[in-house]
Design a protein around this motif. Structure first.
Motif, PDB file in Angstrom:
ATOM      1  N   ARG A   1     -17.090  78.794  68.464  1.00 20.27           N
ATOM      2  CA  ARG A   1     -18.275  78.074  67.997  1.00 20.27           C
ATOM      3  C   ARG A   1     -18.924  77.378  69.192  1.00 20.27           C
ATOM      4  O   ARG A   1     -18.272  76.641  69.931  1.00 20.27           O
ATOM      5  N   VAL A   2     -20.216  77.642  69.380  1.00 18.21           N
ATOM      6  CA  VAL A   2     -20.957  77.064  70.499  1.00 18.21           C
ATOM      7  C   VAL A   2     -22.314  76.576  69.994  1.00 18.21           C
ATOM      8  O   VAL A   2     -22.766  76.948  68.913  1.00 18.21           O
ATOM      9  N   GLU A   3     -22.956  75.772  70.804  1.00 16.72           N
ATOM     10  CA  GLU A   3     -24.301  75.316  70.482  1.00 16.72           C
ATOM     11  C   GLU A   3     -25.291  76.455  70.751  1.00 16.72           C
ATOM     12  O   GLU A   3     -25.295  77.036  71.828  1.00 16.72           O
ATOM     13  N   CYS A   4     -26.111  76.744  69.758  1.00 15.76           N
ATOM     14  CA  CYS A   4     -27.062  77.846  69.846  1.00 15.76           C
ATOM     15  C   CYS A   4     -28.468  77.346  69.544  1.00 15.76           C
ATOM     16  O   CYS A   4     -28.652  76.410  68.760  1.00 15.76           O
ATOM     17  N   ALA A   5     -29.459  77.997  70.138  1.00 12.62           N
ATOM     18  CA  ALA A   5     -30.827  77.770  69.694  1.00 12.62           C
ATOM     19  C   ALA A   5     -30.937  78.265  68.256  1.00 12.62           C
ATOM     20  O   ALA A   5     -30.297  79.245  67.872  1.00 12.62           O
ATOM     21  N   PHE A   6     -31.695  77.579  67.448  1.00 13.38           N
ATOM     22  CA  PHE A   6     -31.987  77.927  66.057  1.00 13.38           C
ATOM     23  C   PHE A   6     -30.800  77.725  65.125  1.00 13.38           C
ATOM     24  O   PHE A   6     -30.930  77.148  64.052  1.00 13.38           O
TER      25      PHE A   6
ATOM     26  N   GLY B   1     -27.898  76.062  65.630  1.00 11.68           N
ATOM     27  CA  GLY B   1     -27.027  74.907  65.804  1.00 11.68           C
ATOM     28  C   GLY B   1     -25.677  75.351  66.324  1.00 11.68           C
ATOM     29  O   GLY B   1     -25.585  76.274  67.134  1.00 11.68           O
ATOM     30  N   ARG B   2     -24.634  74.746  65.850  1.00 12.29           N
ATOM     31  CA  ARG B   2     -23.294  75.138  66.308  1.00 12.29           C
ATOM     32  C   ARG B   2     -22.770  76.251  65.406  1.00 12.29           C
ATOM     33  O   ARG B   2     -22.643  76.075  64.191  1.00 12.29           O
ATOM     34  N   SER B   3     -22.468  77.396  66.004  1.00 16.45           N
ATOM     35  CA  SER B   3     -22.041  78.531  65.192  1.00 16.45           C
ATOM     36  C   SER B   3     -21.223  79.500  66.043  1.00 16.45           C
ATOM     37  O   SER B   3     -21.013  79.289  67.237  1.00 16.45           O
ATOM     38  N   SER B   4     -20.752  80.558  65.389  1.00 13.65           N
ATOM     39  CA  SER B   4     -19.986  81.606  66.065  1.00 13.65           C
ATOM     40  C   SER B   4     -20.480  82.964  65.593  1.00 13.65           C
ATOM     41  O   SER B   4     -21.127  83.081  64.534  1.00 13.65           O
ATOM     42  N   LEU B   5     -20.140  83.994  66.344  1.00 17.41           N
ATOM     43  CA  LEU B   5     -20.478  85.358  65.921  1.00 17.41           C
ATOM     44  C   LEU B   5     -19.848  85.674  64.573  1.00 17.41           C
ATOM     45  O   LEU B   5     -20.462  86.306  63.713  1.00 17.41           O
ATOM     46  N   SER B   6     -18.616  85.249  64.402  1.00 12.42           N
ATOM     47  CA  SER B   6     -17.923  85.503  63.142  1.00 12.42           C
ATOM     48  C   SER B   6     -18.681  84.883  61.972  1.00 12.42           C
ATOM     49  O   SER B   6     -18.893  85.528  60.934  1.00 12.42           O
ATOM     50  N   GLU B   7     -19.105  83.633  62.133  1.00 15.24           N
ATOM     51  CA  GLU B   7     -19.824  82.961  61.060  1.00 15.24           C
ATOM     52  C   GLU B   7     -21.145  83.655  60.738  1.00 15.24           C
ATOM     53  O   GLU B   7     -21.481  83.853  59.561  1.00 15.24           O
ATOM     54  N   LEU B   8     -21.888  84.052  61.771  1.00 14.00           N
ATOM     55  CA  LEU B   8     -23.181  84.702  61.532  1.00 14.00           C
ATOM     56  C   LEU B   8     -23.012  86.071  60.891  1.00 14.00           C
ATOM     57  O   LEU B   8     -23.963  86.599  60.292  1.00 14.00           O
ATOM     58  N   ASN B   9     -21.813  86.661  61.006  1.00 15.32           N
ATOM     59  CA  ASN B   9     -21.541  87.970  60.401  1.00 15.32           C
ATOM     60  C   ASN B   9     -20.699  87.857  59.134  1.00 15.32           C
ATOM     61  O   ASN B   9     -20.136  88.857  58.674  1.00 15.32           O
ATOM     62  N   GLY B  10     -20.599  86.670  58.582  1.00 13.89           N
ATOM     63  CA  GLY B  10     -19.840  86.495  57.347  1.00 13.89           C
ATOM     64  C   GLY B  10     -18.356  86.742  57.496  1.00 13.89           C
ATOM     65  O   GLY B  10     -17.666  87.071  56.528  1.00 13.89           O
ATOM     66  N   GLY B  11     -17.844  86.623  58.731  1.00 19.81           N
ATOM     67  CA  GLY B  11     -16.409  86.766  58.970  1.00 19.81           C
ATOM     68  C   GLY B  11     -15.927  88.178  59.194  1.00 19.81           C
ATOM     69  O   GLY B  11     -14.733  88.394  59.416  1.00 19.81           O
TER      70      GLY B  11
END
Length: 546
Positions: free
Chosen positions: A265-270, A272-282
């Protein structure tokens, strides 16, 4: 002076500097943030590119046809938590600075790899034509071996001004690197590695036996004969970037780097704090079966379950042959000259056979010889290379009984795992007649033949003479302003797109090229203080032979 890096030579760009600059890699316009980008392949290139695109504010949608990790595949032996067989990449030179940026980012640790004649190996046995030699360093070997090593060093100086080139790479002087390298491209593109060796003044003074030993044993990572038909440019890059020197392995398996980066989990533009896994539903999407251009102008990607999504940008990181075998790809997406390059890419075969043993018994001393029971072994027998991995005195250890390429890999292609182990043990019994390796084996063996995997069709690219133009087309494809509209928005990355196939640094660097290309495609830009690869490509990009 900075740490030595795989800096060029075809495109001498400091990827580690770009990654670590405090202003970041660039900015996507606010109106385009949150847009989805398809990333086909969850190997090193796909995960690295996805991570960086996410930080820029895009939404990478990752597709994977087989196993997460691609050719950074670490398979855990049954009954253990972290005793692994490294089926793909297993040794990572310290010059791979962009790759180690992510290793450090996720907190993975590395250890020196037990290559032949290295301190990490402890001891090495060379077995050729029935003669078995024990050595801890090259000084313990007959003079013939030192003559071979010195001859290759002399050949590199004679044919490539090697020390001047490496000094330019070390100082990260792009103009000096290109001034020395670019003339070599036309001189050596159409000549093989074997031609380079045999035509050198240093090797012409020596016997066929010297060339044979160089092919069977080599130095650094082992024998070179499977690469003899390759373009000499490819070998020069390996030597020049020190990809065969100071190699390390990742504790717990190389795949853990990608697994941790996927979840980081890192700080991202747009976002906020997220991860690749989270954006892909795990979880990743499934295998891609079709890529085409939709009537709207977007790229349509269809998975194996018939689900189609539209994207303004798609990154393809799988082996290029899959675009004409298992993925129905619209021909209009690529120029026919690029299709020629993609189809002519030649992949080498590779096979590995691993077993887990009860303990690192090879550290026991043979009372008759005073040597370890077995050592890292190079041989002309079917095993070719045998590597020993010590996880500690009270823990199971791992032996890579055999690591072979090309013809030697094809010899075992139709055989099951147990048969491969039996053949390897039989070969090693001639080298270590008093050692019962089988009595130490625990669990089931783990094997791989990359050419038999439908998701790869080969281990890694091995450029043939005359392939420079093809590689140039693939590598430079991320620069798309000159392309017709119908060919824009689909990008390529992976070690097979790079100038250094089989090395993860090539996958990471081409992934970062694609990140710049996608950033540019969405109307984004880099900060003037930290220009990206596409900003400098017109100035220091690869020389053209056309």
């Amino acid at each position: 002076m900075k740490e030595f890096a795989a800096f060029g030579p075809d495109f001498p760009f400091s990827y580690d500097d770009w990654l670590t600059h405090p202003v970041g890699l660039g900015r996507i316009p606010d109106a385009r943030q949150g847009a989805s980008v398809a990333v086909i392949g969850a190997g090193a290139a796909g995960v690295v590119a996805g991570h960086e695109l996410m930080k820029l504010g895009l939404r990478p949608v990752v597709y994977e046809s087989g196993q997460f990790g691609g050719r950074l595949r670490s398979e855990i032996f049954e009954g253990t938590e972290d005793v692994v067989a490294e089926l793909g990449g297993m040794r990572f030179p310290v010059s791979s600075r962009a790759f180690y940026h992510y290793v450090d980012r996720v907190g993975c640790k590395s250890m020196p790899f037990p290559n032949p004649l290295s301190d990490a190996a402890g001891s090495t046995v060379i077995d050729l034509e029935g003669e078995t030699l024990f050595a801890r360093s090259i000084d313990d070997l007959p003079n013939l071996y030192r003559e071979v090593a010195h001859a290759y060093d002399a050949a590199l100086e004679e044919g490539a001004r090697f020390s001047d080139l490496q000094a330019a790479v070390r100082s990260r002087d792009p103009k000096r690197v290109k001034g020395l390298w670019d003339p070599l491209v036309s001189e050596w593109d159409e000549r093989t590695f074997y031609d380079f060796v045999t035509s050198s003044e240093a090797f012409r003074k020596l016997s066929f036996r010297h060339r044979e030993v160089f092919g069977q044993v080599g130095f650094g990572t082992g024998g070179w004969d499977s690469d003899f038909p390759n373009s000499m440019l490819e070998i020069l890059r390996v030597n020049l970037c020190r990809l065969d020197d100071e190699q390390r392995y990742i504790e717990g398996g190389a795949e853990t780097v990608l697994q941790k980066l996927w979840r980081l989990r890192v700080e991202c533009a747009f976002w906020g704090r997220s991860s690749l896994s989270e954006l892909n539903g795990g979880a990743t999407r499934g295998r891609v079966t079709k890529i085409t251009r939709d009537a709207s102008g977007k790229v349509a990607v269809t998975d194996r379950w018939g689900h189609t999504d539209l994207y303004e940008a798609v990154l393809v990181t799988c082996q290029t042959h899959l675009l004409t075998t298992s993925i129905e790809t619209d021909e209009a997406l690529f120029d026919q000259k690029l299709w020629m390059a993609l189809d002519r890419t030649r992949y080498m075969q590779a096979a590995k056979t691993f077993v887990m043993v009860d303990r690192p018994f090879w550290n026991d001393i043979d009372p008759e010889t005073g040597h370890p029971m077995i050592s890292m072994t190079l041989t002309d027998r079917i095993t070719r290379g045998t590597y020993l991995f010590d996880n500690g005195p009270d823990r199971p250890a791992v032996i890579c009984l055999s690591y072979s390429w090309m013809t030697d890999a094809l010899k075992v292609l139709p055989l099951d795992a147990e048969t491969r182990v039996e053949l390897a043990l039989s070969a090693l019994s001639h080298i270590y007649p008093g050692v019962d390796i089988a009595s130490h084996i625990r669990g089931n063996p783990i094997c791989v033949s990359w050419e038999a995997d439908e998701n790869f069709l080969g281990a890694f690219k091995g450029a043939l003479p005359g392939h420079y133009r093809y590689n140039h087309r693939m590598y430079g494809h991320f620069m798309q302003d000159h392309l017709p509209t119908e060919q824009r928005g689909i990008f390529l990355a992976g070690d097979g797109i790079s100038w250094t196939p089989a090395w993860v640094e090539g996958a990471v660097q081409t992934a970062l090229n694609a990140v710049w290309g996608i950033l540019h495609h969405f109307g984004g830009e880099t900060d003037p203080q930290n220009p990206g690869p596409g900003d400098l490509y017109p100035e220091i990009g690869p020389v053209s032979l056309d």
